[in-house]
Structure formats: structure tokens, C-alpha cells
Motif scaffolding. Sequence first.
Motif, mmCIF file in Angstrom:
data_model
loop_
_atom_site.group_PDB
_atom_site.id
_atom_site.type_symbol
_atom_site.label_atom_id
_atom_site.label_comp_id
_atom_site.label_asym_id
_atom_site.label_seq_id
_atom_site.Cartn_x
_atom_site.Cartn_y
_atom_site.Cartn_z
ATOM 1 N N MET A 296 0.850 -1.187 0.000
ATOM 2 C CA MET A 296 0.000 0.000 0.000
ATOM 3 C C MET A 296 0.886 1.237 0.000
ATOM 4 O O MET A 296 2.072 1.168 0.347
ATOM 5 N N SER A 297 0.295 2.366 -0.370
ATOM 6 C CA SER A 297 1.042 3.621 -0.302
ATOM 7 C C SER A 297 1.538 3.876 1.112
ATOM 8 O O SER A 297 2.673 4.329 1.328
ATOM 9 N N GLU A 298 0.701 3.587 2.109
ATOM 10 C CA GLU A 298 1.031 3.907 3.493
ATOM 11 C C GLU A 298 2.089 2.991 4.104
ATOM 12 O O GLU A 298 2.703 3.343 5.120
ATOM 13 N N THR A 299 2.303 1.829 3.526
ATOM 14 C CA THR A 299 3.166 0.815 4.148
ATOM 15 C C THR A 299 4.322 0.346 3.289
ATOM 16 O O THR A 299 5.187 -0.377 3.772
ATOM 17 N N GLY A 300 4.352 0.744 2.019
ATOM 18 C CA GLY A 300 5.281 0.105 1.106
ATOM 19 C C GLY A 300 4.855 -1.342 0.897
ATOM 20 O O GLY A 300 3.692 -1.704 1.060
ATOM 21 N N MET A 301 5.804 -2.204 0.568
ATOM 22 C CA MET A 301 5.479 -3.611 0.355
ATOM 23 C C MET A 301 5.341 -4.337 1.691
ATOM 24 O O MET A 301 6.160 -4.160 2.587
ATOM 25 N N ILE A 302 4.309 -5.169 1.794
ATOM 26 C CA ILE A 302 4.001 -5.857 3.043
ATOM 27 C C ILE A 302 4.356 -7.342 2.960
ATOM 28 O O ILE A 302 5.048 -7.873 3.830
ATOM 29 N N THR A 303 3.874 -8.013 1.947
ATOM 30 C CA THR A 303 4.119 -9.455 1.790
ATOM 31 C C THR A 303 4.507 -9.771 0.361
ATOM 32 O O THR A 303 4.290 -8.979 -0.561
ATOM 33 N N SER A 304 5.062 -10.967 0.176
ATOM 34 C CA SER A 304 5.406 -11.437 -1.160
ATOM 35 C C SER A 304 5.481 -12.954 -1.161
ATOM 36 O O SER A 304 5.914 -13.566 -0.182
ATOM 37 N N ASN A 305 5.030 -13.544 -2.256
ATOM 38 C CA ASN A 305 5.331 -14.949 -2.464
ATOM 39 C C ASN A 305 6.844 -15.074 -2.609
ATOM 40 O O ASN A 305 7.523 -14.129 -3.030
ATOM 41 N N PRO A 306 7.419 -16.222 -2.284
ATOM 42 C CA PRO A 306 8.882 -16.340 -2.279
ATOM 43 C C PRO A 306 9.486 -16.366 -3.682
ATOM 44 O O PRO A 306 8.869 -16.888 -4.623
ATOM 45 N N TYR A 307 10.670 -15.799 -3.808
ATOM 46 C CA TYR A 307 11.410 -15.912 -5.066
ATOM 47 C C TYR A 307 11.841 -17.365 -5.268
ATOM 48 O O TYR A 307 11.750 -17.904 -6.362
ATOM 49 N N ARG A 308 12.323 -17.962 -4.203
ATOM 50 C CA ARG A 308 12.669 -19.388 -4.228
ATOM 51 C C ARG A 308 11.719 -20.103 -3.268
ATOM 52 O O ARG A 308 11.802 -19.918 -2.069
ATOM 53 N N GLY A 309 10.830 -20.880 -3.787
ATOM 54 C CA GLY A 309 9.866 -21.562 -2.933
ATOM 55 C C GLY A 309 8.492 -21.598 -3.570
ATOM 56 O O GLY A 309 8.294 -21.169 -4.708
ATOM 57 N N ARG A 310 7.533 -22.059 -2.818
ATOM 58 C CA ARG A 310 6.185 -22.285 -3.333
ATOM 59 C C ARG A 310 5.418 -20.976 -3.476
ATOM 60 O O ARG A 310 5.292 -20.206 -2.528
ATOM 61 N N ARG A 311 4.900 -20.737 -4.667
ATOM 62 C CA ARG A 311 4.034 -19.591 -4.919
ATOM 63 C C ARG A 311 2.603 -20.107 -5.057
ATOM 64 O O ARG A 311 2.331 -20.974 -5.889
ATOM 65 N N ILE A 312 1.712 -19.548 -4.271
ATOM 66 C CA ILE A 312 0.345 -20.057 -4.214
ATOM 67 C C ILE A 312 -0.590 -19.120 -4.966
ATOM 68 O O ILE A 312 -0.682 -17.931 -4.631
ATOM 69 N N PRO A 313 -1.294 -19.615 -5.991
ATOM 70 C CA PRO A 313 -2.279 -18.776 -6.687
ATOM 71 C C PRO A 313 -3.322 -18.239 -5.715
ATOM 72 O O PRO A 313 -3.825 -18.971 -4.858
ATOM 73 N N GLY A 314 -3.618 -16.952 -5.815
ATOM 74 C CA GLY A 314 -4.600 -16.349 -4.919
ATOM 75 C C GLY A 314 -4.028 -15.864 -3.610
ATOM 76 O O GLY A 314 -4.709 -15.196 -2.834
ATOM 77 N N SER A 315 -2.757 -16.186 -3.339
ATOM 78 C CA SER A 315 -2.108 -15.728 -2.114
ATOM 79 C C SER A 315 -1.117 -14.623 -2.443
ATOM 80 O O SER A 315 -0.510 -14.609 -3.516
ATOM 81 N N VAL A 316 -0.930 -13.700 -1.488
ATOM 82 C CA VAL A 316 0.069 -12.645 -1.656
ATOM 83 C C VAL A 316 1.331 -12.958 -0.861
ATOM 84 O O VAL A 316 2.210 -12.107 -0.713
ATOM 85 N N GLY A 317 1.437 -14.186 -0.348
ATOM 86 C CA GLY A 317 2.668 -14.641 0.267
ATOM 87 C C GLY A 317 2.825 -14.303 1.733
ATOM 88 O O GLY A 317 1.854 -14.096 2.457
ATOM 89 N N LYS A 318 4.088 -14.256 2.162
ATOM 90 C CA LYS A 318 4.433 -14.055 3.570
ATOM 91 C C LYS A 318 5.014 -12.658 3.787
ATOM 92 O O LYS A 318 5.413 -11.976 2.843
ATOM 93 N N ALA A 319 5.101 -12.264 5.054
ATOM 94 C CA ALA A 319 5.646 -10.953 5.401
ATOM 95 C C ALA A 319 7.075 -10.806 4.889
ATOM 96 O O ALA A 319 7.891 -11.728 4.992
#
Length: 480
Positions: A296-319
Motif C-alpha cells: 500500500m502507499s502507506e506501508t510500502g510492500m508488506i508481503t510477497s510470495n517467495p522468489y525461491r519456494g512455493r508460490r500459491i495462486p490467490g495468495s500474496v505470500g508471507k511478510a
Amino acid sequence: MRGELVVETLVSVWQEMYRQSPSKVVIDEPHHSRRLTAEDLFVRSELSARRLAALGCGAGDRVSIDVAEPIDFLIAHLGVLRLGAISVPVPKGSSDGEIRDLARNCSPKVVLSDHSLSASWSEDGVMVVNLDTDVRPDDEVSIDDADADSVALMLYTSGTTGKPKGVPLSHRNLLATARSVLAAWEWSREDSLLLALPLHHMHGLGIGIHGTLCAGATAVAFERFDVDAIIKEVRNQRVTMFFGVPTMYAKLLGHEGFEAFANLRLMVSGSAPLSAESFRRITEVTGQEPLERYGMSETGMITSNPYRGRRIPGSVGKALPGVAIRLSGGDEGEVLVRGEAVFGGYWRQEQATREAFTSDQWFRTGDLGTLDQDGYLMINGRAKELIIKGGQNVFPREIEGCLEEMAGIVEAAVIGEPDEYWGERIVAVLVAASAPPDQETVRQFVAERLSRVKVPDEVRYIEELPRNRMGKIQRELLRG
């Protein structure tokens, strides 16, 4: 000197990254055959800062930047930061009236523009300066003196759930955001980012441009998203990364050359939800999974799916590194955030600032989410979009995801409308590929996959969902 405190700002980190390679290209505009090296950027941004000083700008003053071309924008933006002033990017495509409204809110000392604005601006006491205006620079003013807690940038919220609010962000905030994604995505000086996102937004500027500067990398930047030009650039094999929004990926999926994206090491999607079907199709065509993230504008980036690891469709990943998240209800509820990237409060809005933070200073995102057992976050929608039907909470995003799996449905938006009996009724607004399924077919499809309370009470079809410049659905335009 040993023991000397080093004050890090976005400018100082950028200068240090490029100091040993002044001839490195920082930003490249293929559509205009223009390039800017680190040395060029250093010289031209200093000249921009000194010209602003000659116009009466100083530390803490706001400077609105109404500039379309990425190279010109970057020179102006860094010039403002080097002066210790506050950069206020103007949303792309804004009218004179919209720019005037923004100026009335942030009270800029100067509006920098690459085109002619209305002469009546002088009535509001706003100084409008065109980029090609000859201004004698102030060679005496001190620059590069800002500290980590100085406000560097003010973005405005998208306004999808209310009137846009000013979000002041310090150098410390911006550096924390950039460094979190550099670490998470293994972004290095060897990377070249293909960027066609608007530069008035956290995604394009706070991540794309600032990340490039802090990594010592290169940005291949376009003023607008042109599918043919983007495909051509990827085929040239000069870029390693691409940042886009779901509407961009939808256009790319309709181009036969999209398979060339298999050459990239990373494709990031953000600013709006990427459907599971789009995730599947992108993976099928390019041979690699897109990486979805959340911020968000107020927080910058909060979570991300991993560059190396499991990416889950519909998920925005981990902190991300340096970010803490929790949900107001434990494993579900409103997403709350803390970390160095989180801003301190809205511009001139004390009440909104108080309401935005919990008593123990966690920022309330206004987004509703759930966490799975592995810590992956799923965003179910905005709290203001939550539909309460018959006393039960219904998340629009869950129904939308279901509908987008239906043959013949291109896009879906779900809204709630007042209902005397249920409190709210569920309305599905759909975009169909050709012959649209009738209402009962749609209702039956949802009923077979979700609980009864989530079945749409009404189905409507339109040619295109209304979206803002970052691809977010403007749900208020669907009601009525």
C-alpha cells in the motif's frame, strides 16, 4: 572518521551504489532512444535542485511533478529530494482541474510540468514552471543534507473507497521498502527491470524506480504500456525482470509473443488481485509462475510470495523482511502492519490518522485476510467491501474467484446492495467472452462450489469493468 554516524537517505544510498560505475546506465527509454548514466543523473538532478532553489524552494517544501517521460520525471524527482524538499507526483493523465485540486491540498511551492497548464493558476498563488524554462541555478544553496526522517515523497491514495489522502513518506520509509524487496527478490546491479507502470504510485516509483536505484541496477522504462513494444524489448533479451498489474498480464496473454517472457528471471504482479486462472495461464505460456505481492502507499510492500519456494495462486505470500503482520481476529480479520516502511500519518488529517492506527500503533490496512498454516496471506477484499447478508460475512473476492473459473466469464466483480429482508443482497457484475451464461446457470455454478449464502441474487453483464489507473475495480461505479 571512525565512529561517525552515517545518515542514509535514498539519495545517499543511490550515490554510493553508482559511485564506482558512473558510466552505468540507470534508466533507458527505448521508445525515444534516450539513456541516462549515473554520472548524467548526478549532474542533471543537481542542476534541477539548484534551479528549484533559485525559484524559492527549500527543505520541506512540496514540489508537484507533472511529467510524463520517465527520464525527465526521474531527474526532477531526484532534484527535489536532493534539495531536501518533498516530491509530489501528479497522477498520469490528470486534468488541469485535478492538478489544481491536488495543489490546493498539498500547497506546493512549485508545479513542474512538461506541458502548458492554464494561465489562471497564478490566481491560486501557485508557481508553474515548464521543464524547458530557463532558470538560473542557485550555486550557493546546500544540497544532499536531508536526514533519514525527512519527508521525501508524498503519494495520494487511490480513492477507491473514499477521497484520496496525502501519504507523506520519509527517506527511512522508502529505503525500508526498497531494501525489503531487494533482499526478497535477489535484486542486484546485474538486473534490468522492464517498467511501464505509472510513476505516481508505490508500485512504479517506490518499488520500480527506488528499487533500481538502491540495487545499482537499470530500468528500461516506458511512458505507457504498449504490448508490442514490451514484447519486442523482452525478445531483445536485455531485461531480467518485469513488474505489472493484472490488466497488463491480460493484454500480454492475448499476444502471441508473450512466450518470450520465459527469458525473464522474475515476473511480479501487484496493485490488484491476480486471478487463479490468470496465474495458471501465465505459467502455462511462459513456463514460470508469476510472483504476486501485496502493499500500500502507506506501508510500502508488506508481503510477497517467495522468489525461491512455493508460490500459491490467490495468495500474496508471507511478510517481507523487516515487516510484521497480524490479523485482527487471529487467523482471519483485518490485516495489521508494523515496520520501518510504515508512514507516520496522513497529510493534514489528524482524525483519519488516529483511526488508521490501533492503540498499540499497528496500521489498519482496511483489507480483510486469512492466514494459512504456513503463514501465507490471502486477501479477501476491503473491509468496506464486505457484504453482510442475513448476518453472515461474505467476501466478494471469494465469489469473484469462483466466477472467473466459469467458462465464458472473462472478469467478475461482486458488490452488495441494500435489501429489506437480507440487509444486503449479492450482485455479480460480469464481463463475458461471447454469449453470456444466463443468470440461473451462473447461480447454479456458484451453488455447486460455495455455500448457499454466497450465491449471487442478481447477475448483470457489462462490456468492461471500470478500473482506476492501477487496475483496481471502481466498485462505486457499479452500484445503482
